[in-house]
Structure formats: C-alpha cells, structure tokens
Motif scaffolding. Structure first.
Motif, PDB file in Angstrom:
ATOM      1  N   ASN A 176     -62.383  23.372  18.518  1.00 51.70           N
ATOM      2  CA  ASN A 176     -61.034  23.404  17.953  1.00 51.70           C
ATOM      3  C   ASN A 176     -60.341  24.735  18.241  1.00 51.70           C
ATOM      4  O   ASN A 176     -59.140  24.778  18.522  1.00 51.70           O
ATOM      5  N   MET A 177     -61.102  25.819  18.193  1.00 49.30           N
ATOM      6  CA  MET A 177     -60.505  27.136  18.431  1.00 49.30           C
ATOM      7  C   MET A 177     -60.147  27.321  19.904  1.00 49.30           C
ATOM      8  O   MET A 177     -59.035  27.756  20.231  1.00 49.30           O
ATOM      9  N   HIS A 179     -59.922  24.970  22.398  1.00 48.23           N
ATOM     10  CA  HIS A 179     -59.147  23.916  23.053  1.00 48.23           C
ATOM     11  C   HIS A 179     -57.980  23.399  22.211  1.00 48.23           C
ATOM     12  O   HIS A 179     -57.056  22.806  22.758  1.00 48.23           O
ATOM     13  N   GLY A 181     -56.516  25.435  19.497  1.00 42.98           N
ATOM     14  CA  GLY A 181     -55.733  26.506  18.890  1.00 42.98           C
ATOM     15  C   GLY A 181     -55.693  26.440  17.386  1.00 42.98           C
ATOM     16  O   GLY A 181     -54.693  26.819  16.759  1.00 42.98           O
ATOM     17  N   ARG A 182     -56.769  25.980  16.762  1.00 43.36           N
ATOM     18  CA  ARG A 182     -56.810  25.921  15.299  1.00 43.36           C
ATOM     19  C   ARG A 182     -58.236  26.191  14.829  1.00 43.36           C
ATOM     20  O   ARG A 182     -59.196  26.044  15.593  1.00 43.36           O
TER      21      ARG A 182
END
Length: 287
Positions: A176-177, A179, A181-182
């Motif tokens: 998530n981080m 690919h 951006g969260r």
C-alpha cells in the motif's frame, strides 16, 4: 476485558489435547513453538476483543500451512477452555484443475471436526475475465470472500476467521505504501460492508516462519494453490523478499514492525484527517 482473559494461561503447551495433535512431535522444541504460537494467538484474540462467548465462527480452511495451523491453534485453545465459541470449518472448492477433493473431507471427518465443503467454480470466472499471465489473486480473493460471507450467513455465524499472519499484514502495508501511496495493513478485526459479519485474523502476531515449522512438524496434508501459486513477478513476492532480507540483516525487525502498526503517533504523520494541524495555531495563540 475479553472473555479469554478470564481463563488462566496454561504454563506449558505440552503435547496432547485435541485429536489433531495425536501425532504431534513430543520434543521440547516443538512444545516451545506450540506454546509461542498459542501465546501470540491469545494475545490477538484478547487485544482486539475478538471473542464473545457463545458465538459461532466460520473457519476458512484452504489446505495451506496457514489455515491448517490456525485451525490447530483454535482447537488447542478450545481444548484448554480458552475459546468459548463454536467452530465450523469450511473449505471452498473453487474448481481449480487437479484439486484433490478427497483430502480435506477425509482429514476433517477423521478428526471429528464439524465442517462444510462448498463447491463453486470461481476458477472459470477468473480465467475467463483475465488474460493469460495476469495476476489472478485479487479477483480470486474477492470471489472467494463473497462465497464465504454467504456460507457464514447460511450457517448462522457471526464471523469469518482467516489465516493471515504477521508477514501477510506487513507485506500488505508495504504494498500500500509503495504502490498505493497510503498507510494501511491487514486489520486484525473488521466489519464487512454490509455490517452483519466480522472478519477475524487471530494469527496477526504469528510469524510465517513459525507457522511453516509448525505445519511441517504436524505433517498436515498440504494442498498447493495451482491457480496463482506458480505466477511470477507478483508485487507481494517482492515485498516478502524485501522483508526477509531486512530480517536476515537485522533479526527481530518483523516483530518490531508489526508492533509499530499498533503504536501510531498521529501528530508526527502527515495526515490532516487524523490530526488537526491547523488547530495548532489556535493553541499557540491561546497560550
């Protein structure tokens, strides 16, 4: 305080108990491993208030090492009087080629474990909708989850229990981080969109290496995933390799990282939805 906290912890995880442990190793090394996994599972059950006595859980059994290990640990806790819920084991046969249909029914019946085997040909749907060589995991997972929700409702279950572990959650966090951006990981407990079923992950503190060793020692009849298990280049595989490299270089980092996911300082992040940065001006001028 959750229900399981009220039961005193067994001092040792000695070999014995439920029939699933009948042929388990009697070594001290295995007992330590079993005890550690029981402790990690109990911590998750208690910390995230998963247990309400008298409820019924649908335990998803895929035939892989993680779901087999989860089933054994939950049965262990029930045997010790530490898990006052009813368990119904469910395998969803998704119509994958060469799937050995006899293994799970024979395994569960032989141990006297209540279960339901459900056949739904989601394999044809996945292969029809996605081109050859595509990553099937996401669509396959959504179809599987929808069917498991349906079965849970039909069986009067309050929760669907999945075998995702510490490493799964960390891999999801970094995917998530990098690919998306969260910052988001696999939660240990969540409510489905309809609001009528919970999803529980009691292995969230259990390491994959421990589960592999446990599964090997228990000699579970493992069923490989022929649909996606052989696909190369998956983003999750890259995250797994990265985490394993970090763990090799700095032993114990995975446990530190999973604890960090539960120790967030919102004022030191960059999300204005979680912390009122604009309000700092008002606080400063009022002082």
């Amino acid at each position: 305080m959750s229900a399981v906290m009220e039961v005193p912890e067994a001092e040792e995880a000695e070999t014995g108990g439920h029939a699933i442990y009948a042929h388990a190793p009697k070594s001290g090394e295995f007992n330590k491993l079993r005890k550690r996994l029981i402790r990690n599972t109990r911590e998750a059950l208690e910390k995230f208030s998963m247990v309400r006595p008298g409820e019924k859980w649908l335990v998803a059994l895929s035939g892989g090492k993680d779901s087999y290990s989860m089933l054994a640990l939950l049965l262990d806790l029930k045997w010790r009087g530490m898990l006052p819920v009813e368990l119904l084991v469910c395998n969803l046969d998704q119509g994958q080629p060469n799937f050995p249909k006899h293994i799970l029914p024979e395994f569960l019946t032989g141990l006297g474990i209540e279960h339901r085997i459900e056949y739904r040909d989601t394999y044809s749907i996945v292969t029809e909708k996605l081109p050859a060589g595509a990553t099937y995991c996401s669509l396959c997972s959504r179809l599987r989850r929808g069917n498991l929700y349906r079965i849970a409702r039909e069986e009067g279950c309050s929760a669907l229990v999945l075998g995702h572990h510490r490493d799964d959650s960390l891999e999801t966090f970094f995917m998530n981080m990098f690919h998306g951006g969260r910052l988001a990981a696999m939660p240990p407990r969540l409510l489905n969109d309809e609001g009528d079923l919970e999803v529980l992950r009691p292995l969230i503190y259990c390491g994959e290496e421990d589960l592999q060793r446990f599964s090997d020692a228990m000699a579970f009849p493992i069923i490989p995933c022929d649909l996606c298990g052989s696909q190369d280049g998956l983003e999750r595989n890259a995250m797994k390799a990265m985490l394993n490299d970090i763990e090799k270089r700095m032993p114990g980092r995975k446990d530190v990282m999973i604890r960090a996911l539960g120790n967030i300082n919102a004022s030191h992040m960059l999300d204005t939805k979680l912390f009122d940065f604009a309000g700092l001006f008002d606080k400063r001028t009022a002082s």
